[in-house]
Design an enzyme around this catalytic site. Sequence first.
Site, mmCIF file in Angstrom:
data_model
loop_
_atom_site.group_PDB
_atom_site.id
_atom_site.type_symbol
_atom_site.label_atom_id
_atom_site.label_comp_id
_atom_site.label_asym_id
_atom_site.label_seq_id
_atom_site.Cartn_x
_atom_site.Cartn_y
_atom_site.Cartn_z
ATOM 1 C CB SER A 137 -50.228 -18.123 -0.751
ATOM 2 O OG SER A 137 -49.013 -17.591 -0.327
ATOM 3 C CE1 TYR A 164 -52.085 -18.087 4.823
ATOM 4 C CE2 TYR A 164 -49.743 -18.302 4.272
ATOM 5 C CZ TYR A 164 -50.987 -17.877 3.889
ATOM 6 O OH TYR A 164 -51.384 -16.985 2.836
ATOM 7 C CE LYS A 174 -54.141 -19.455 1.926
ATOM 8 N NZ LYS A 174 -55.581 -18.770 1.833
HETATM 9 C C1 UD1 Z 1 -45.846 -13.745 4.342
HETATM 10 C C2 UD1 Z 1 -45.630 -15.298 4.626
HETATM 11 C C3 UD1 Z 1 -46.580 -15.755 3.188
HETATM 12 C C4 UD1 Z 1 -47.836 -15.098 3.159
HETATM 13 C C5 UD1 Z 1 -47.823 -13.738 3.165
HETATM 14 C C6 UD1 Z 1 -48.967 -12.984 3.134
HETATM 15 C C7 UD1 Z 1 -43.818 -15.870 5.826
HETATM 16 C C8 UD1 Z 1 -42.583 -16.702 5.915
HETATM 17 N N1 UD1 Z 1 -44.323 -15.804 4.675
HETATM 18 O O1 UD1 Z 1 -44.841 -13.675 3.060
HETATM 19 O O2 UD1 Z 1 -46.518 -17.158 3.626
HETATM 20 O O3 UD1 Z 1 -48.618 -15.736 2.146
HETATM 21 O O4 UD1 Z 1 -46.748 -13.095 4.240
HETATM 22 O O5 UD1 Z 1 -49.611 -12.823 4.537
HETATM 23 O O6 UD1 Z 1 -44.087 -15.286 6.712
HETATM 24 N N2 UD1 Z 1 -39.965 -7.906 6.774
HETATM 25 C C9 UD1 Z 1 -39.104 -7.203 7.681
HETATM 26 N N3 UD1 Z 1 -39.869 -6.690 8.686
HETATM 27 C C10 UD1 Z 1 -40.871 -6.873 9.148
HETATM 28 C C11 UD1 Z 1 -41.753 -7.604 8.226
HETATM 29 C C12 UD1 Z 1 -41.295 -8.168 7.226
HETATM 30 O O7 UD1 Z 1 -38.042 -6.931 7.284
HETATM 31 O O8 UD1 Z 1 -41.485 -6.341 10.341
HETATM 32 C C13 UD1 Z 1 -39.522 -8.737 5.360
HETATM 33 C C14 UD1 Z 1 -39.475 -10.003 5.448
HETATM 34 O O9 UD1 Z 1 -38.453 -10.607 6.101
HETATM 35 C C15 UD1 Z 1 -39.450 -10.244 3.863
HETATM 36 C C16 UD1 Z 1 -40.523 -8.934 3.561
HETATM 37 O O10 UD1 Z 1 -40.210 -8.070 4.524
HETATM 38 O O11 UD1 Z 1 -38.424 -9.941 3.335
HETATM 39 C C17 UD1 Z 1 -41.693 -9.102 3.396
HETATM 40 O O12 UD1 Z 1 -42.334 -9.893 4.353
HETATM 41 P P1 UD1 Z 1 -43.876 -10.158 4.748
HETATM 42 O O13 UD1 Z 1 -44.637 -8.813 4.512
HETATM 43 O O14 UD1 Z 1 -44.056 -10.634 6.051
HETATM 44 O O15 UD1 Z 1 -44.179 -11.086 3.554
HETATM 45 P P2 UD1 Z 1 -43.707 -12.448 3.081
HETATM 46 O O16 UD1 Z 1 -42.897 -12.851 4.267
HETATM 47 O O17 UD1 Z 1 -43.169 -12.571 1.977
#
Ligand code: UD1
Length: 337
Positions: free
Chosen positions: A124, A150, A154
């Site tokens: 990841s 997590y 990885k």
């Molecule tokens: C997350 C994990 C990462 C993992 C990946 C795949 C974290 C810090 N990182 O990545 O380790 O490999 O998922 O499962 O959790 N967001 C919102 N609202 C939401 C959900 C997300 O605003 O309800 C935003 C987050 O702040 C981020 C973006 O959307 O900026 C992407 O989030 P997400 O899909 O959870 O992925 P990552 O955080 O990049």
Amino acid sequence: MRVLLTGGAGYIGSHTALVLIERGHEVVLLDDFSNSSPEAVRRVEELTGARIPVIEADLADRSAAAAALEGVDFDAAIHFAGLKAVGESVVEPTRYYRVNIDSTLALLDLMRERGVTRLVFSSSATVYGDPEYVPVDEAHRAGVGLTNPYGWSKFMNEQIIRDAQAAWPRLGAVLLRYFNPVGAHPSGRIGEDPSGIPNNLMPFIAQVAVGKRERLSVFGDAYPTVDGTGVRDYIHVMDLAEGHAAALERIEAGVEVYNLGSGTGSSVLEVVRAFEEASGRPVPYAVAPARAGDVAEIAADPSRANARLRWRTTRSLADACRDAWTWQSANPDGYAA
Ligand code: UD1
């Protein structure tokens, strides 16, 4: 090749199984169905016309897994199996380390015993932590300042695989660092089916658009990014699946590491707008506090994979939103219905 996919019934595993079959490989899936459904496998069979052998076992239970794999021959393994909920890993670190590390150890020992020399591992972009520069290439330091078990699991698995390869030079291992996988097969027959409240952005947005949830919480709007919301590199799961096939087909003895991403970052609000456009449905949102452990911005430099694997992403964020919507609207309750 005959390829063992651990965790092969999951989101990325099921799409990769489909792509491998379409490219003429045979697949065998191993899954404990703790966070996946046999229905996904049935649908890959329906889409491909192939019959897919499935071994139901927990790979982290090495004697059970070895017994279940008795007499099952394979030329290569793609190791997807593992737990992946970041927040849950903070609450249950020992379970995360046990499952994610024990499964890799069991697989490596089994491969060595059997003389199976090709391994692709699901790593990841989380191993880069808060990046020093963007886009990140594979030379960027990894394993510094990671914020959850997590992510550490990885990174530790990458190291374990490197050490195993050093001790067994015939092993060819590829570490694939995924950016943010999204979307679904364009048929809408297979897709991402998170259990409970989705942790990740795109499945959450899809559930808002279909009316299952009221509104999205946007985690932070004061990051130093284009519009203040977090920026990620979203990669269509079919592009990601093709990346696995390309890596597998070019494996050589040694360890290689590749970023699998598009090279383009998108903000949370850009994803919201792209999804609204693809679905024709509104996605109401409210700004909420930033989520602990989130970085402002990360995107891949995928040039190594582009050059050496002769692979590149061909699908856009709009394509991913369209396909995620096709999946979500036809399967509002995932595989359960
Ligand atoms: C997350 C994990 C990462 C993992 C990946 C795949 C974290 C810090 N990182 O990545 O380790 O490999 O998922 O499962 O959790 N967001 C919102 N609202 C939401 C959900 C997300 O605003 O309800 C935003 C987050 O702040 C981020 C973006 O959307 O900026 C992407 O989030 P997400 O899909 O959870 O992925 P990552 O955080 O990049």
